[in-house]
Motif scaffolding. Sequence first.
Motif, PDB file in Angstrom:
ATOM      1  N   TYR A 281       0.843  -1.199   0.000  1.00 28.33           N
ATOM      2  CA  TYR A 281       0.000   0.000   0.000  1.00 28.33           C
ATOM      3  C   TYR A 281       0.878   1.249   0.000  1.00 28.33           C
ATOM      4  CZ  TYR A 281       0.380  -0.879   5.114  1.00 28.33           C
ATOM      5  OH  TYR A 281       0.824  -1.162   6.390  1.00 28.33           O
TER       6      TYR A 281
ATOM      7  N   SER B 198      -1.939  -1.064  -3.703  1.00 33.39           N
ATOM      8  CA  SER B 198      -3.099  -0.243  -3.346  1.00 33.39           C
ATOM      9  C   SER B 198      -2.662   1.211  -3.211  1.00 33.39           C
ATOM     10  CB  SER B 198      -3.712  -0.736  -2.037  1.00 33.39           C
ATOM     11  OG  SER B 198      -4.840   0.041  -1.682  1.00 33.39           O
TER      12      SER B 198
ATOM     13  N   MET C   4      -8.610  -0.492   1.985  1.00 35.97           N
ATOM     14  CA  MET C   4      -7.791  -1.519   1.361  1.00 35.97           C
ATOM     15  C   MET C   4      -8.065  -2.890   1.969  1.00 35.97           C
ATOM     16  SD  MET C   4      -3.676  -1.972   1.707  1.00 35.97           S
ATOM     17  CE  MET C   4      -3.884  -2.242   3.475  1.00 35.97           C
TER      18      MET C   4
END
Length: 428
Positions: free
Chosen positions: A103, A132, A212
Motif C-alpha cells: 500500500y 493499493s 484496502m
Amino acid sequence: MALNKKPRLKDAAFRRCLCVVLTTLSGIVLLLFLLQTDTVSLYPNNNSLDFESIHNYSQFRRKLNLPKQNDLSIMLDNRNQLSPRNLDLFPKLAKNHVTIVLYVHNRPQYLQVVIESLSHVNGIGETLLIVSHDGYFEEMNKIVEGIRFCQVKQIFAPYSPHVFNSSFPGVSPADCKDKDDPIKQHCKGNPDQYGNHRSPKIVSLKHHWWWMMNTVWDGLKETNQHLGHILFIEEDHYIFPNAYSNIQMLIDLKPIKCPNCYAANLAPCDVKSRGEGWESLIAERMGNVGYAFNRTVWRKIHRKAREFCFFDDYNWDITMWATVYPSFGGPVYSLRGPRTSAVHFGKCGLHQGKGEKGSCIDNGVVNIKVEDIDKAGNINPNWGVNVLEHQAGYKAGFRGWGGWGDMRDRELCLEFANMYQFRKGPSP
C-alpha cells in the motif's frame, strides 16, 4: 344427560383470525428489529455473529451512504476491476502462494526502492502483487506499471480525500479548519478530543488502510475467496531476498510453534531493531512492517469495525494496538524470526519526501546492508519459541493522538466496513 358445549368459531373464521394475529405479531417483531439494528451494530460489542451469516437476509440491507463520486472516482472504481498484468509472463500462481499487498501514498522515490528490492525476492514470480494506491498520482502509477517480475494488480482508493478537490472526503468550502468554533464561524465539522478539526491529507492514512483491507479480503475477485495468508507491506519497507521464503516458513510453523499467534511478521515490532540473532523464533506483539494473517483473523478484526472507526487517532496501527487488539480478550502475538527480512527505511512522514529537495532518503538512495544470510531462507524449523511479554508500546487505555473526531470520517469508515458484506445472496 347431554353436556353443555362452549360456542366455537367456524373453522374458516378461526383460521382468518389466527392469520391476522400472527401477521401482526410478525410485523411488530420485524419493526422492532429494524428500529434497533443496522448493518454495523449487528456485531460491535464482542458479538460472535459472523457477518457472513446474514448475507442471505437481503431484506435487512440498506443503501450505502458513500459520498457522491466525481469522474475521477468513477474512473478509479472501473480500473479496480481490471485483471492483473503480466499474465503472459506468469500465467499461473503457485498453489500455496502468499499474496503480497503493497500500500502506497505519494512518495515515488520510496516506491522505486521498494519495487527494486521486491524484484530480487526469491520466489516473487509465483505470487500476486497487489498495489493499493491512496488516490491517483501519475508518477506512482507509472512506476507500478513498469513491474515485470510477477503478476501485479493495481487498486485505487476511489473515496480517498486526494480524489475530491472541493467536497468531502476532501476539503469542503464550508469545513471548519484548525480550532475554528463551528457556531461562531458557521462552519461544518466535529473537532477531535484536542479541539482540532479534520485534515483530509491526514485522515486519508486511516481511510486508505481500512478501505484496502475491506477491498482485498472481501471485494476483489482475485482474493475474496483466498483462504491463506496475505502479506502486507508499505512503500517505505525494504524487502530482503529471503522475505518470501521466510514468511512461508513462518506461516507453516505458526500453528505448530505458536498456535495462539495471530500473524507472522518479517520484522520486529521495534522498527529500529534488526533482530536479536538468537537461534530461536520470537513471539511478540503485532508489528506493522511486513505482517501476514489469514481470513480468520480478518473476520475477527472486521467485527471490531465500530471500535476501529470511532477511536480518535488518525493512525491505523495505533488504533489497532490501543483499541482493536485489546478487545480480543488476550495477548495478540505475531511469530517472526531472529533476523529481520524487511526494514523500515522512511525518515519522514507519509506526505513528505517528494522531489529532490524534499527527499527523506540520504543522498537520494537507501543504503541497506544485505548480508549473505539474508539472501536465502534462514528460519530453522527445529527452533523453539521465545515469547516476549510485557513489551513497551501503545496499549488499551491510550486516548489516541486525535485527528479523527469528525463524524463524517467515522461514518465513512463504517460504510467501508459494509461495502462488500451484502453483495452476496439474492437481490431483494
